[in-house]
Design a protein around this motif. Structure first.
Motif, PDB file in Angstrom:
ATOM      1  N   ASP A  34       0.860  -1.186   0.000  1.00  0.00           N
ATOM      2  CA  ASP A  34       0.000   0.000   0.000  1.00  0.00           C
ATOM      3  C   ASP A  34       0.894   1.233   0.000  1.00  0.00           C
ATOM      4  O   ASP A  34       1.779   1.367   0.849  1.00  0.00           O
ATOM      5  N   LEU A  35       0.671   2.132  -0.938  1.00  0.00           N
ATOM      6  CA  LEU A  35       1.478   3.340  -1.036  1.00  0.00           C
ATOM      7  C   LEU A  35       1.437   4.161   0.260  1.00  0.00           C
ATOM      8  O   LEU A  35       2.372   4.879   0.580  1.00  0.00           O
ATOM      9  N   GLU A  36       0.317   4.021   0.993  1.00  0.00           N
ATOM     10  CA  GLU A  36       0.197   4.714   2.284  1.00  0.00           C
ATOM     11  C   GLU A  36       1.256   4.234   3.288  1.00  0.00           C
ATOM     12  O   GLU A  36       1.521   4.905   4.278  1.00  0.00           O
ATOM     13  N   ALA A  37       1.815   3.054   3.026  1.00  0.00           N
ATOM     14  CA  ALA A  37       2.826   2.516   3.942  1.00  0.00           C
ATOM     15  C   ALA A  37       4.202   3.124   3.691  1.00  0.00           C
ATOM     16  O   ALA A  37       5.123   2.948   4.487  1.00  0.00           O
ATOM     17  N   ALA A  38       4.341   3.864   2.580  1.00  0.00           N
ATOM     18  CA  ALA A  38       5.675   4.358   2.215  1.00  0.00           C
ATOM     19  C   ALA A  38       6.263   5.273   3.281  1.00  0.00           C
ATOM     20  O   ALA A  38       7.416   5.113   3.679  1.00  0.00           O
ATOM     21  N   LYS A  39       5.462   6.216   3.765  1.00  0.00           N
ATOM     22  CA  LYS A  39       5.989   7.165   4.747  1.00  0.00           C
ATOM     23  C   LYS A  39       6.442   6.466   6.025  1.00  0.00           C
ATOM     24  O   LYS A  39       7.551   6.712   6.504  1.00  0.00           O
ATOM     25  N   PRO A  40       5.569   5.609   6.620  1.00  0.00           N
ATOM     26  CA  PRO A  40       6.056   4.883   7.801  1.00  0.00           C
ATOM     27  C   PRO A  40       7.278   4.008   7.512  1.00  0.00           C
ATOM     28  O   PRO A  40       8.145   3.878   8.373  1.00  0.00           O
ATOM     29  N   LEU A  41       7.382   3.456   6.316  1.00  0.00           N
ATOM     30  CA  LEU A  41       8.571   2.649   5.996  1.00  0.00           C
ATOM     31  C   LEU A  41       9.826   3.523   5.968  1.00  0.00           C
ATOM     32  O   LEU A  41      10.898   3.111   6.410  1.00  0.00           O
ATOM     33  N   VAL A  42       9.688   4.741   5.439  1.00  0.00           N
ATOM     34  CA  VAL A  42      10.828   5.663   5.443  1.00  0.00           C
ATOM     35  C   VAL A  42      11.233   5.958   6.888  1.00  0.00           C
ATOM     36  O   VAL A  42      12.422   6.037   7.215  1.00  0.00           O
ATOM     37  N   LYS A  43      10.227   6.074   7.757  1.00  0.00           N
ATOM     38  CA  LYS A  43      10.524   6.339   9.167  1.00  0.00           C
ATOM     39  C   LYS A  43      11.330   5.181   9.776  1.00  0.00           C
ATOM     40  O   LYS A  43      12.272   5.390  10.547  1.00  0.00           O
ATOM     41  N   VAL A  44      10.962   3.967   9.389  1.00  0.00           N
ATOM     42  CA  VAL A  44      11.661   2.778   9.886  1.00  0.00           C
ATOM     43  C   VAL A  44      13.153   2.819   9.511  1.00  0.00           C
ATOM     44  O   VAL A  44      14.015   2.355  10.261  1.00  0.00           O
ATOM     45  N   LEU A  45      13.471   3.418   8.349  1.00  0.00           N
ATOM     46  CA  LEU A  45      14.865   3.496   7.912  1.00  0.00           C
ATOM     47  C   LEU A  45      15.721   4.287   8.894  1.00  0.00           C
ATOM     48  O   LEU A  45      16.931   4.156   8.921  1.00  0.00           O
ATOM     49  N   GLY A  46      15.077   5.110   9.703  1.00  0.00           N
ATOM     50  CA  GLY A  46      15.818   5.952  10.646  1.00  0.00           C
ATOM     51  C   GLY A  46      16.040   5.309  11.996  1.00  0.00           C
ATOM     52  O   GLY A  46      16.591   5.954  12.892  1.00  0.00           O
ATOM     53  N   PHE A  47      15.648   4.039  12.180  1.00  0.00           N
ATOM     54  CA  PHE A  47      15.791   3.404  13.496  1.00  0.00           C
ATOM     55  C   PHE A  47      17.217   2.977  13.821  1.00  0.00           C
ATOM     56  O   PHE A  47      17.473   2.445  14.892  1.00  0.00           O
ATOM     57  N   ASN A  48      18.152   3.133  12.879  1.00  0.00           N
ATOM     58  CA  ASN A  48      19.528   2.691  13.097  1.00  0.00           C
ATOM     59  C   ASN A  48      19.593   1.203  13.437  1.00  0.00           C
ATOM     60  O   ASN A  48      20.308   0.769  14.319  1.00  0.00           O
ATOM     61  N   ASN A  49      18.780   0.426  12.720  1.00  0.00           N
ATOM     62  CA  ASN A  49      18.774  -1.016  12.915  1.00  0.00           C
ATOM     63  C   ASN A  49      18.829  -1.671  11.527  1.00  0.00           C
ATOM     64  O   ASN A  49      17.844  -1.695  10.801  1.00  0.00           O
TER      65      ASN A  49
END
Lengths: 210, 257
Positions: A34-49
């Motif tokens: 779902d394209l709506e998931a893109a923003k939260p996925l970008v946020k996940v990239l910032g978890f340093n994990n």
């Protein structure tokens, strides 16, 4: 696709604390496609994990080029790890709309991993039909800048990229000459890092054989 | 701001009024792999501050940077002065000196390093009271023995107990050294296990240790480990540069860019 599925996935992600939980929640978010998931996925990239970021990166790549406008406005100025992953997604999607951002990342980003991913992007970017020549010249100019980067890994990516671009029939004689000269320099003793020399030599060998 | 010229940097290290300029100059000479004829003598002069009582904290900082720079310049004129500092009572000085001697491949350091490790898990490897530090900089000591490359039985015997150390990064350093010195796959397998450790810090350490051994069989595990691509590239660079036919390693690196 109902909103509840997305909301549920986001709530699970919110509650996740351990790496396995985060990975699972991120996978669930990716699976929605779902394209709506893109923003939260970008946020996940910032978890340093890295384990979680790798999953999110794959998810974003799967969402395809529709995510490009979202990615273009999502670079986190304070988190170079996250920027490297975003640039990586843009590079993997090979969308010509990413060209400005890749050029700028290579030119100005302080993090070698971001400049490396940007160089990779310039090597593989698809060119728009109506502006192919201009874009190819810009990709070449970026790669020639990467050849002079202080960090070995960016120069390594430049050797990879020059090989990719020199393989194309669309390259003018002038650009081809500059590209070869740059590869020769990376293959010579003027280059202080052995693995960069090795990669440039490999590129020259294959170009000469082809 | 104009970048400093080498002449200016040398002058900055020579003067003694401004320790922060000396601190930066010592770092610069290493980073830029300076070949200036005065570089080594001036870096060695900076070490003399460690003989004073009490030691000036700013001059200690300059000396630590000088030790690190000497590790990058790898000039054997530094060996004797550094060997003397193996007995410093400053933990950080011992740690940096050992790293530098390891990078120089100093055979003369083997005996001193072995002596620092000889008390094993109960001595060198035990935690200092109310401090996260161990009694000795074990990670650096183990890595240096592996890098220097003397696989004598007395070296192997002193490293071996550390494969059972409670801290995974110490175990990783011990396995790395044993793989370098013996070439036995069993130590590589131990390192591969650490690549799956739940702590990202341990996975990163084990990944770099595997890379440093140049063990070609590690390549698939390095590729798939849950670690940042930038560290995988560093580890694979080491593998590529330590093997005669690095073609597959270069392909793996291309895939990680």
């Amino acid at each position: 696709m109902t909103n509840t599925a997305l909301d549920q996935a986001l709530q699970t992600l919110e509650r996740a604390t351990s790496t396995p939980e985060l990975v699972k929640a991120t996978q669930a978010l990716c699976a929605l496609n779902d394209l709506e998931a893109a923003k939260p996925l970008v946020k996940v990239l910032g978890f340093n994990n890295p384990a979680v970021a790798a999953v999110a990166t794959q998810g974003l790549i799967q969402l395809g080029r529709d995510t490009i406008p979202i990615l273009l406005v999502s670079l986190d100025a304070r988190n170079y790890g996250a920027r490297a992953w975003v640039v990586k997604v843009i590079a993997a999607l090979r969308d010509p709309r990413g060209l400005d951002l890749l050029e700028h990342a290579l030119e100005a980003d302080i993090a070698p991993s971001v400049r490396r991913s940007a160089t990779r992007g310039l090597a593989d970017l698809e060119l728009s039909e109506d502006a192919a020549h201009d874009q190819l010249v810009r990709c070449f100019e970026g790669l020639l800048k990467a050849v002079r980067d202080d960090e070995w890994v960016v120069r390594y990516a430049a050797a990879y990229g020059l090989e990719q671009r020199l393989n194309s029939a669309a390259v003018s004689a002038h650009l081809a000459e500059q590209g070869r000269a740059a590869l020769n320099q990376l293959a010579s003793d003027a280059e202080g890092v052995r693995v960069v020399q090795l990669r440039a030599l490999k590129a020259l060998q294959r170009l000469n054989a082809g | 701001m104009e970048p400093l010229s080498e002449t200016q940097v040398i002058q900055n290290l020579r003067q003694t009024e401004d320790p922060s300029a000396q601190y930066y100059a010592a770092w610069w000479l290493g980073k830029m792999r300076s070949q200036h004829p005065d570089a080594i003598p001036l870096l060695l002069r900076a070490l003399e501050a460690l003989d004073a009582t009490p030691i000036d904290p700013e001059q200690r900082g300059v000396a630590l940077n000088a030790i690190r720079a000497l590790g990058l310049l790898r000039d054997m004129r530094a060996e004797q002065p550094l060997l003397a500092l193996l007995h410093s009572n400053d933990y950080t000085v011992r740690e940096e000196v050992v790293r530098t001697l390891g990078a120089m491949g100093s055979c003369g350091a083997v005996e001193g390093i072995r002596a620092l490790l000889a008390s094993g898990l109960e001595g060198a490897g035990a935690e200092q009271p109310s401090s996260p530090l161990l009694n000795e900089p074990c990670e650096a000591l183990l890595e240096a023995l592996g890098d220097i490359g003397d696989g004598s039985s007395s070296n192997l015997a002193v490293i071996h107990p550390f494969t059972e150390h409670p801290r995974p990064l110490i175990r990783s350093a011990a396995c790395r050294a044993l793989l370098q010195l013996t070439g036995l796959d069993q130590w590589g397998m131990e390192l591969k296990k650490l690549l799956n450790h739940p702590e990202p810090l341990v996975r990163r350490g084990a990944l770099l240790d595997l890379g440093a051994t140049g063990w070609l069989a590690a390549m698939p595990s390095i590729r798939t480990a849950a670690v940042e691509p930038s560290l995988k590239l560093v580890a694979l660079r080491e593998v590529a540069e330590r093997n005669v036919d690095p073609n597959d390693v270069l392909d793996a690196m291309d895939g990680l860019l």
